[in-house]
Write an enzyme that holds these catalytic residues in place. Structure first.
Site, PDB file in Angstrom:
ATOM      1  N   LYS A   1       0.851  -1.192   0.000  1.00 37.69           N
ATOM      2  CA  LYS A   1       0.000   0.000   0.000  1.00 37.69           C
ATOM      3  C   LYS A   1       0.881   1.235   0.000  1.00 37.69           C
ATOM      4  CE  LYS A   1       0.836   1.339   4.463  1.00 37.69           C
ATOM      5  NZ  LYS A   1       1.553   2.583   4.858  1.00 37.69           N
TER       6      LYS A   1
ATOM      7  N   ASP B   1      -2.203  -0.740  10.611  1.00 41.46           N
ATOM      8  CA  ASP B   1      -2.386  -0.864   9.161  1.00 41.46           C
ATOM      9  C   ASP B   1      -2.962  -2.216   8.738  1.00 41.46           C
ATOM     10  OD1 ASP B   1      -1.329   1.650   8.963  1.00 41.46           O
ATOM     11  OD2 ASP B   1       0.552   1.056   8.015  1.00 41.46           O
TER      12      ASP B   1
ATOM     13  N   PRO C   1      10.192  -4.516   0.920  1.00 40.47           N
ATOM     14  CA  PRO C   1      11.191  -4.230   1.954  1.00 40.47           C
ATOM     15  C   PRO C   1      10.540  -4.077   3.320  1.00 40.47           C
ATOM     16  CG  PRO C   1      10.744  -2.254   0.666  1.00 40.47           C
ATOM     17  CD  PRO C   1      10.013  -3.380  -0.009  1.00 40.47           C
TER      18      PRO C   1
END
Length: 296
Positions: free
Chosen positions: A13, A146, A104
């Site tokens: 995202k 999140d 990452p």
């Protein structure tokens, strides 16, 4: 329970903007953001085991298994089922989880949170738990602010601590995401005394209309002061299209109207950075993958 492997996506995202609008008595920050899902990410495979072990391969460098959000999500779901539906606890098998990691860590693009959400969705299906999305999202929130957006699987305007979600449809764009090969501590940024914490609340309209000029990432100034390499990366990408930080970084991004232009800029990227090109999506691929699994 079907004794076969379930493989699901774990998309990235972007925070197209991030406004910090206040701080709650418990220390959590109130914010507004637009979570934009991308058609790029990790994938996870889940295979039932004959024992009760939950295993992950390969292990992630520098992350003890007990701290890994994938393992934490699996254990949290198992505990929830055992506590709330003892009759279904007998259906819980061990599971071997394999991750194909592209995103990452510590990049601000939701890698760990997305992995946790995909794990909750996958094991809810594999273990025949039939837990609704609302409850899964609430479990996800215990793992991180999140996680719920990935559980719900839709690009969304978010408020609260990021848990009040309003699904939205954004215009299709291509994004170049650049990772300057730094790891940034979210806690360090949110505890910084210079962080803006009083941005006036906005309506959803400017974000949907693409008016990002009047929207910003409130973390960017603090991050760039602490990590000059981020400012350097933003200055490089700014030559091609307005660039900004996603989340608390370290990734930055810029939008382009077509894939070819984004890929050209990627080809010009300094070798000290990593990057990828991805298209915006309004629905997570996980939702369709789960439907296909049900009909399989």
């Amino acid at each position: 329970m079907r004794n076969e492997t379930l493989t699901l996506s774990s998309p990235a995202k972007l925070n197209l903007f991030l406004h910090i609008t206040g701080r709650r008595p418990d220390g959590y920050h109130e914010l507004q953001t637009l979570f934009q899902l991308l058609d790029y990410g990790d994938s996870l495979s889940f295979t039932p085991r004959d024992d009760q072990r939950i295993t992950l391969e390969p292990s992630l460098p520098g992350v003890p298994e007990a701290d890994n959000l994938i393992i934490k999500a699996a254990r949290l779901l198992k505990e929830h089922i055992t506590a709330t539906s003892p009759d279904k606890a007998g259906q819980i098998s061990g599971v071997s989880i394999y991750i194909n990691k592209k995103l990452p860590m510590g990049g601000g693009i939701g890698g760990g949170s997305s992995n946790a959400a995909t794990t909750l969705l996958a094991l809810n299906r594999l273990w025949n738990a039939d837990i609704n999305t609302e409850t899964l999202a609430a479990l996800g929130l215990k793992l991180g602010a999140d996680v719920p957006v990935f559980v719900r699987g839709a690009t969304a305007f978010a408020e609260g601590v990021g848990d009040i979600l309003h699904p939205v449809d954004t215009q299709e764009k291509w994004y170049l995401v650049v990772h300057p090969n730094l790891h940034i501590s979210t806690a360090k940024i949110f505890s910084d005394k210079w962080l803006t914490r009083d941005t006036p609340k906005s309506t959803i309209a400017p974000a949907l209309e693409g008016d990002l000029e009047n929207l910003r990432n409130d973390c960017e100034t603090v991050v760039c002061r602490m990590y000059p390499e981020i400012r350097e990366a933003i200055n490089w990408l700014d030559q091609f299209s307005p660039a900004r930080l996603t989340g608390t970084g370290a990734c930055i991004f810029a939008s382009f109207s077509d894939k070819k232009r984004a890929e050209y800029v990627l080809s010009q990227m300094p070798t000290k950075y990593q990057g990828f090109v991805a298209k915006s999506i309004n629905e997570s691929p996980v939702l369709n993958e789960l439907k296909q699994w049900r009909n399989h």
